[in-house]
Design a protein around this motif. Structure first.
Motif, short mmCIF file in Angstrom:
data_model
loop_
_atom_site.label_atom_id
_atom_site.label_comp_id
_atom_site.label_asym_id
_atom_site.label_seq_id
_atom_site.Cartn_x
_atom_site.Cartn_y
_atom_site.Cartn_z
N LEU A 106 0.72 -1.34 0.14
CA LEU A 106 -0.03 -0.01 -0.02
C LEU A 106 0.85 1.20 0.07
CD1 LEU A 106 -1.55 2.24 2.11
CD2 LEU A 106 -2.78 1.45 0.29
N TRP A 109 2.97 1.60 -3.54
CA TRP A 109 2.31 1.43 -4.69
C TRP A 109 2.17 2.88 -5.27
CZ3 TRP A 109 -2.02 2.49 -7.79
CH2 TRP A 109 -3.10 3.35 -6.98
N SER A 111 3.17 5.61 -5.78
CA SER A 111 4.26 6.94 -4.84
C SER A 111 4.41 6.20 -3.80
CB SER A 111 3.74 8.05 -4.95
OG SER A 111 2.36 8.00 -4.35
N HIS A 248 -4.65 0.60 7.60
CA HIS A 248 -3.38 1.71 7.35
C HIS A 248 -4.15 2.90 7.10
CE1 HIS A 248 -4.93 1.14 3.34
NE2 HIS A 248 -5.04 -0.24 3.45
N CYS A 249 -5.52 3.05 7.33
CA CYS A 249 -6.38 4.09 6.93
C CYS A 249 -5.77 5.35 7.89
CB CYS A 249 -7.67 4.08 7.11
SG CYS A 249 -8.16 2.92 5.81
N PHE A 250 -5.75 6.51 7.10
CA PHE A 250 -5.42 7.59 8.18
C PHE A 250 -6.08 8.80 7.84
CE2 PHE A 250 -2.06 7.43 4.81
CZ PHE A 250 -2.19 8.96 4.30
N TYR A 275 -15.89 8.78 8.68
CA TYR A 275 -14.86 8.32 7.59
C TYR A 275 -15.06 8.59 6.08
CZ TYR A 275 -11.67 4.87 5.49
OH TYR A 275 -10.46 4.24 4.55
N HIS A 278 -19.31 12.82 2.91
CA HIS A 278 -19.03 14.10 1.98
C HIS A 278 -19.26 15.42 2.79
CE1 HIS A 278 -19.50 11.68 -1.98
NE2 HIS A 278 -19.02 11.06 -0.92
N TYR A 302 -11.02 -6.56 -1.81
CA TYR A 302 -10.51 -5.24 -2.47
C TYR A 302 -9.17 -5.29 -2.43
CZ TYR A 302 -15.21 -3.70 -1.55
OH TYR A 302 -16.79 -3.43 -1.58
N ARG A 306 -6.48 -5.80 -5.64
CA ARG A 306 -5.54 -4.64 -6.00
C ARG A 306 -4.15 -5.22 -5.87
NH1 ARG A 306 -7.17 0.65 -7.59
NH2 ARG A 306 -4.99 1.19 -8.39
N GLU B 271 -17.07 11.36 -6.96
CA GLU B 271 -16.65 12.13 -5.86
C GLU B 271 -16.61 11.40 -4.77
OE1 GLU B 271 -19.97 14.85 -4.56
OE2 GLU B 271 -18.45 15.94 -6.14
N ASN B 272 -15.62 11.42 -3.78
CA ASN B 272 -15.63 10.88 -2.50
C ASN B 272 -14.75 11.52 -1.63
OD1 ASN B 272 -17.32 8.66 -2.28
ND2 ASN B 272 -15.85 6.74 -2.87
N ILE B 278 -3.43 10.24 -2.85
CA ILE B 278 -2.38 9.43 -3.43
C ILE B 278 -2.47 8.17 -3.26
CG2 ILE B 278 -0.91 11.32 -3.69
CD1 ILE B 278 0.64 10.70 -1.07
N GLY B 279 -3.93 7.53 -2.88
CA GLY B 279 -4.08 6.12 -2.70
C GLY B 279 -3.58 5.43 -1.62
N LYS B 280 -3.56 6.17 -0.36
CA LYS B 280 -2.86 5.55 0.64
C LYS B 280 -3.71 5.78 1.97
CE LYS B 280 1.33 6.01 -1.27
NZ LYS B 280 1.50 4.85 -2.28
N GLY B 282 -6.94 5.77 2.19
CA GLY B 282 -8.14 4.40 2.29
C GLY B 282 -9.59 4.81 2.02
N ASN B 285 -12.26 4.62 -1.39
CA ASN B 285 -12.51 3.37 -2.14
C ASN B 285 -13.77 3.11 -2.38
OD1 ASN B 285 -13.25 2.26 0.52
ND2 ASN B 285 -13.35 0.55 -0.52
N GLY B 287 -15.25 -0.39 -3.90
CA GLY B 287 -14.71 -1.66 -4.07
C GLY B 287 -13.22 -1.58 -4.04
N GLU B 288 -12.58 -2.19 -5.05
CA GLU B 288 -10.75 -2.31 -4.88
C GLU B 288 -10.51 -0.75 -5.70
OE1 GLU B 288 -12.65 -3.79 -6.95
OE2 GLU B 288 -11.90 -4.03 -8.90
N TYR B 290 -9.59 3.11 -6.20
CA TYR B 290 -9.42 4.33 -5.50
C TYR B 290 -9.99 5.57 -6.38
CZ TYR B 290 -6.64 1.77 -2.28
OH TYR B 290 -6.09 0.91 -1.06
N LYS B 293 -7.09 7.93 -7.32
CA LYS B 293 -5.82 7.71 -8.42
C LYS B 293 -6.38 7.21 -9.72
CE LYS B 293 -2.38 7.52 -8.41
NZ LYS B 293 -1.34 8.58 -8.78
N ASP B 294 -7.48 6.26 -9.53
CA ASP B 294 -8.07 5.57 -10.81
C ASP B 294 -9.24 6.34 -11.47
OD1 ASP B 294 -6.68 3.06 -9.98
OD2 ASP B 294 -8.43 2.80 -8.47
#
Lengths: 343, 310
Positions: A106, A109, A111, A248-250, A275, A278, A302, A306, B271-272, B278-280, B282, B285, B287-288, B290, B293-294
């Motif tokens: 994670l 990937w 970056s 790893h979510c932050f 989390y 919107h 998921y 990935r 939008e979310n 940068i896909g970190k 979490g 998402n 599903g799989e 992001y 990024k995607d």
């Protein structure tokens, strides 16, 4: 490098040789084991199934400063000092070591996360094979072993008065140099004893689930009523994700002190509504059922889709610490028994 | 291996603020210039990409870049006042310094659109991400690479329409078919059988395609999806790009389907909530996937293949 043994009484001497390293080891206080900085490895607790908090925080701290800012007289941003200190992390269990390989996927990937990368590069990980697994351990169901060396630089096995020592990586060689009075060549008896301990540990793991087919089954159950039933008792405290070695979510927030401040990232959890909500108030995962489902899907569908690996190492912390007794292993078994939801 | 701090924003100065719409959820366009010359020159985005904007002490928000990459030396962001960061931005003045990092996301596949007729359908503040695309297509650098352009845009009232002066200029061009609508009369009062404002004749809601079109009229009283029916673009060698509130997109897409557009010809943005971009972190998402990024740009075909949780 040949396998070795290290007498427990020599831990102190070895620590003295590691003067360039900050030592972090399991420490027991009031029956709670956590990873803490220690002056000498002979202070480490060796009597634990696993730590309450996973050692992921050495690489991904609960709070991480990203940078500082000033607002007056003009806006400025500045980075803090880089952490260049070398760390030796001692006593990591094989499941937690494997979790780092999952976190690597994670954080590297696309970056590379600079903070995580730096901590990984600067840390040597010395693992300790499990000799008496906890009743909630299930590493063998998700590709692990109580004596797996994946993700470790050195694997040690407690043989009673001595450790059986296997150097796995070049990084490991940097902390265990030979020839050496401390690290003696292991005998075939040592190896036999190690094998017996490993076998016994593996046989003591009583929690099992066959995860084969879970990925596809989950795909059929996205719209299942099962998630609502399962989430009924969930209180949304997020302990399952905070203590998970692969979660790893932050969050990223600003701490503002008027004229200056800092931006920090902190552990977050997908189990709370904030989390995903919107700014408009709309929430794509509004209910506990959506969030619990997302967590299970993330780990077993998921993330594998990935990054080609299940995001679970079977440490059992989420089971042990869930205040309402939601058990991921039971959940997976139930998932496999559910009827497919057709359109 | 890179040790670059991906979370450290570049400083940028607000050089112009234009009020696009007033009210509780007002909309402003911010023209922003990155302070450092080298950083500014290296910040090259694709139409449809986003940037993470910072108000120091308040936080960060992911915002679509609403100017095309062909406009050099500055970036524009059209922002509705909704949350903490956007409210703080709305309080800022020309000369104030913000933070910016990016560009993030995939952007629209402009190479795939080359040689095709382009249909843009924007509802409300959804026009903002589309603007980076249609201004790219309509600019002198790239106009010849694309076919006919149909631009459909709707908001609640004439006062809620963004980029007014720009649309006046676009309206004068003969290489764009511009169609605009307002719908406020259809709001809480239900279907009122009259024009919402002078010069905005109503479209026959029961059968939009049968509406009589006064000579030269391109301002209407209706919802955006009905205007799609009236304009009735041909799917032949065309792509349709649509952004707006989910309910508008839903019916726009239905109407495009009726007109014969396939799922791979229709693009939209999702939008979310995002924190890192940068896909970190979490949270974005589906599903799989992001979204940071995607996405945020996905074809209708891609969206249909996702778990429907957005």
């Amino acid at each position: 490098m040949d396998d070795m043994v290290l007498k427990k009484e020599k831990l102190s001497e070895w620590s003295n040789e590691l003067s360039g390293y900050k030592l972090i080891a399991p420490s027991k206080e009031d029956d709670v084991v956590i990873f803490k900085e220690t002056a000498n490895l002979n202070m480490a607790s060796l009597d634990y199934a696993n730590s309450v908090k996973p050692p992921k925080e050495v690489f991904f701290p609960q709070t991480q400063e990203l940078f500082r800012f000033e607002k007056t007289p003009e806006v400025k941003v500045s980075e803090g000092k880089k952490q260049t200190e070398k760390v030796l992390l001692f006593g990591v269990r094989p499941c937690d070591a494997r979790s780092l390989l999952i976190l690597d996927k994670l954080f590297y990937w696309d970056s590379e996360d600079p903070f995580y990368r730096q901590a990984r590069d600067n840390t040597v990980i010395v693992g300790l094979a499990c000799t008496s697994p906890h009743h909630n351990c299930y590493c063998t169901s998700v590709g692990g072993k109580p004596y797996s060396n994946e993700g470790l630089d050195v694997l040690m096995t407690d043989l009673g008065d001595r450790f059986f020592v296997e150097v796995i990586t070049k990084k490991g060689e940097e902390v265990i140099r030979r020839p050496n009075e401390l690290f003696l060549t292991a005998t075939s008896e040592d190896k036999t004893l190690r094998d017996e301990i490993w076998e016994k540990a593996e046989s003591e793991i009583t929690k099992h689930v066959d995860v084969e087919g879970v990925h596809d089954k989950l795909g059929e159950l996205f719209d299942s009523q099962y998630w609502e039933k399962k989430a009924q008792t969930c209180v949304g405290c997020g302990i399952c994700s905070f203590l998970c070695p692969t979660c790893h979510c932050f969050d990223i927030t600003d701490e503002d002190c008027g004229t200056c401040g800092r931006r920090i990232r902190t552990w977050d959890t997908c189990m709370i509504p904030e989390y995903t909500v919107h700014a408009s108030g709309y929430n794509p995962r509004p209910g506990k059922k959506n969030r619990l489902k997302n967590r299970v899907f993330h780990k077993f569908r998921y993330f594998p889709d990935r990054f080609d690996v299940i995001a679970c190492v079977g440490c059992g912390r989420c089971i042990s610490k869930c205040p309402v007794g939601i058990d991921i292993v039971e959940t997976l078994k139930e998932v496999k028994e559910q009827e497919e939801v057709k359109d | 291996m890179s040790n670059e701090n991906l979370y450290l924003p570049h400083l940028a100065t607000i050089t112009e603020i234009r009020e696009e719409a007033t009210g509780e959820r007002g909309i402003k366009t911010f023209k922003v210039k990155i302070n450092d010359d080298e950083v500014r020159n290296n910040f090259v985005h694709k139409p449809g990409q986003c940037a993470m904007l910072s108000v120091f002490g308040v936080g960060e928000s992911i915002i679509s870049i609403s100017s095309p990459p062909t406009w050099k030396n500055f970036l524009e962001f059209t922002i509705m006042r909704v949350g903490n960061v956007t409210s703080a931005l709305h309080m800022m003045s020309v000369g104030d310094v913000i933070g910016i990092r990016g560009p993030y996301g995939n952007g629209f596949p402009m190479d795939e659109f080359k040689g095709k007729n382009c249909i843009f359908i924007g509802a409300g503040v959804g026009i903002a991400p589309l603007r980076s695309v249609y201004q790219y297509v309509l600019g002198p650098e790239h106009r010849k690479e694309f076919g006919d352009v149909l631009l459909i845009y709707g908001a609640r009232t004439p006062a809620d329409l963004a980029y007014k002066r720009e649309f006046e200029e676009i309206d004068k061009r003969d290489d764009v078919d511009l169609q605009m609508c307002i719908d406020w009369k259809f709001g809480p009062q239900g279907m009122i059988d009259e024009d919402a404002a002078e010069g905005w004749p109503k479209i026959k809601m029961s059968c939009p395609a049968e509406t009589e079109i006064p000579e030269g009229c391109n301002h209407w009283t209706c919802f955006v999806p009905q205007l799609v029916e009236v304009a009735a673009p041909s799917p032949e060698n065309a792509v349709a790009l649509t952004c707006g509130p989910p309910i508008a997109i839903k019916f726009v897409v239905q109407n495009l389907e009726k007109l014969g557009f396939s799922d791979s010809q229709v693009y939209t943005t999702l939008e979310n909530r995002m924190k890192c971009g940068i896909g970190k972190c979490g949270r974005c998402n589906i599903g799989e996937i992001y979204v940071c990024k995607d996405g945020p740009v996905f074809s209708r075909a891609q969206i249909k293949s996702m778990f429907q949780e957005f």
